[in-house]
Design an enzyme around this catalytic site. Structure first.
Site, PDB file in Angstrom:
ATOM      1  N   GLU A   1      -0.800 -30.470  58.144  1.00  0.00           N
ATOM      2  CA  GLU A   1       0.548 -30.798  58.605  1.00  0.00           C
ATOM      3  C   GLU A   1       0.617 -32.281  58.987  1.00  0.00           C
ATOM      4  O   GLU A   1       1.571 -32.981  58.652  1.00  0.00           O
ATOM      5  CB  GLU A   1       0.886 -29.915  59.810  1.00  0.00           C
ATOM      6  CG  GLU A   1       2.211 -30.245  60.461  1.00  0.00           C
ATOM      7  CD  GLU A   1       2.331 -29.639  61.861  1.00  0.00           C
ATOM      8  OE1 GLU A   1       1.442 -28.878  62.294  1.00  0.00           O
ATOM      9  OE2 GLU A   1       3.332 -29.962  62.528  1.00  0.00           O
TER      10      GLU A   1
ATOM     11  N   ASP B   1       3.013 -34.874  57.039  1.00  0.00           N
ATOM     12  CA  ASP B   1       4.050 -35.622  57.754  1.00  0.00           C
ATOM     13  C   ASP B   1       4.024 -37.102  57.372  1.00  0.00           C
ATOM     14  O   ASP B   1       5.073 -37.704  57.114  1.00  0.00           O
ATOM     15  CB  ASP B   1       3.842 -35.455  59.266  1.00  0.00           C
ATOM     16  CG  ASP B   1       4.855 -36.236  60.075  1.00  0.00           C
ATOM     17  OD1 ASP B   1       6.020 -35.821  60.091  1.00  0.00           O
ATOM     18  OD2 ASP B   1       4.476 -37.262  60.664  1.00  0.00           O
TER      19      ASP B   1
ATOM     20  N   ASP C   1       6.528 -26.874  60.196  1.00  0.00           N
ATOM     21  CA  ASP C   1       5.093 -27.169  60.128  1.00  0.00           C
ATOM     22  C   ASP C   1       4.547 -26.918  58.725  1.00  0.00           C
ATOM     23  O   ASP C   1       3.821 -27.744  58.165  1.00  0.00           O
ATOM     24  CB  ASP C   1       4.294 -26.255  61.072  1.00  0.00           C
ATOM     25  CG  ASP C   1       4.563 -26.522  62.538  1.00  0.00           C
ATOM     26  OD1 ASP C   1       5.217 -27.539  62.843  1.00  0.00           O
ATOM     27  OD2 ASP C   1       4.112 -25.709  63.363  1.00  0.00           O
TER      28      ASP C   1
ATOM     29  N   GLU D   1       5.431 -29.287  55.902  1.00  0.00           N
ATOM     30  CA  GLU D   1       4.605 -30.487  55.946  1.00  0.00           C
ATOM     31  C   GLU D   1       3.186 -30.195  55.449  1.00  0.00           C
ATOM     32  O   GLU D   1       2.623 -30.963  54.659  1.00  0.00           O
ATOM     33  CB  GLU D   1       4.546 -31.040  57.384  1.00  0.00           C
ATOM     34  CG  GLU D   1       5.870 -31.566  57.883  1.00  0.00           C
ATOM     35  CD  GLU D   1       5.803 -32.077  59.313  1.00  0.00           C
ATOM     36  OE1 GLU D   1       6.271 -33.200  59.564  1.00  0.00           O
ATOM     37  OE2 GLU D   1       5.285 -31.350  60.196  1.00  0.00           O
TER      38      GLU D   1
END
Lengths: 237, 237
Positions: free
Chosen positions: B50, B54, B124, B127
């Protein structure tokens, strides 16, 4: 700067960067501070290229950390990333690379100009150059440049990263004022499994630093790091 | 989840994502919340994927903004980026894509579980999936996925972005309490050309939001946006 001088400069900068641009105007923009073009800054200064470069560098740094530290937690990675992707580290890289002489800045237009301004300009321009390479040469060239110029510092920074910022801050604050640092939750956002805490750390009544994270503990550690940075800057004033 | 069921699920998820993984274990990890593997979370949960995803999404979103809005200032781009790269937008995309049924989470291990938890998990996992595609398929595949699934929202969000958050906040606070919001500089970091201000905005004595930027004005606008988000969440409680 005359036109010939300007082109000579760009050629020298290309040699330094080991990159030959298709569009040299983009490279020129990457080294131009908005003080040189207050009227046309949006198109002619490095500000938006810097914004782009920062995001690209961040992604490469995070990928490098992910691959290099397979046993690190997400919290560890966050700390290391924020240490690497920082004004201080980028300034050191930019200065070391020798970017400063190529930066176009109108010093008379700035409120102050000192060693710290040089650092700041070098950090900005390093990011802007990555943005310019990405746009002019494509993502692979930007990746190569970042791998060559920036990623080598990750290992160095990882060795220096402070794993106990709260302990170190406590020592310093005790020594300075005879009091302990105080931590306060300034803000609580989000809900349930998605909370965000903003924690501030105070020396007496003075807010030394803040940190935001999904746990109070982690936010406190980030605030302590922020405070250590504040104190470091004061000390060097 | 039995092994056969697990593989069927992953095949269905691959069909949904339009991506076939070389290493399905990585895809499995991308949909596994740490509540399912508290002992081995570092290696088996999505947390670090994650974190990687991101950063990759951020870089692509920033590049897309840079190319799509050539006349925007760096400040405009920062605002739009932070509106797009947000839990709220990623949750909406993840839910719309239909990720939730594929997420492995041990609800009994969570303090609370509600619609907001579902949103949070979808954000979450969206990502984490980008991180997994990047590692398993390479940067071009991750770029294609982000371009297909995430970048289309940028134009939508740009139309909704509030250009006058301070005005809007003032209206709401006046209506709620009959007082005006108060802005205070909580912290001043950096020096000279490299200042950073942390501004807080208060409704009476309650800190509603904070913002950090290189000018007090911009930090105030960010604080107002943060406050509007706080009030939005309170309202939906």
């Amino acid at each position: 700067m005359g036109d010939t001088e300007s082109i000579d400069n760009l050629l020298a900068l290309e040699a330094l960067l080991q990159v030959t641009f298709h569009d040299r105007a983009l490279l020129l923009r990457a080294v131009t501070h908005h003080s040189c073009c207050t009227e046309t800054a949006v198109r002619d200064s490095y500000d938006t290229l810097e914004f782009l470069g920062d995001a690209i560098i961040s992604a490469h740094v995070v990928e490098h950390i992910y691959r290099s530290f397979p046993n690190a937690t997400e919290g560890d990675m966050t700390v290391l990333k924020s240490e690497v992707v920082s004004r201080r580290v980028f300034a050191a890289i930019g200065q070391h690379l020798g970017l400063f002489p190529f930066i176009r800045v109108d010093v008379a237009n700035l409120r102050t100009f000192n060693e710290r301004s040089r650092d700041s300009l070098c950090a900005d321009v390093l990011e802007a150059i990555v943005g310019a390479i990405h746009i002019d040469q494509g993502p692979d060239a930007a990746r190569d440049f970042v791998a060559r110029v920036i990623l080598p510092v990750v290992a160095q920074v990882s060795l220096q990263t402070d794993t106990n910022p709260k302990g170190r801050l406590q020592k310093i604050v005790l020594q300075r004022t005879g009091t302990l640092p105080r931590y306060r939750v300034l803000e609580q956002g989000g809900r349930n499994n998605d909370r965000v805490f903003l924690v501030g750390v105070y020396e007496k009544d003075f807010l030394l630093g803040t940190g935001r994270a999904s746990s109070i503990k982690e936010a406190g550690r980030i605030a302590a790091r922020d405070a250590l940075e504040t104190l470091r800057q004061k000390h060097s004033e």
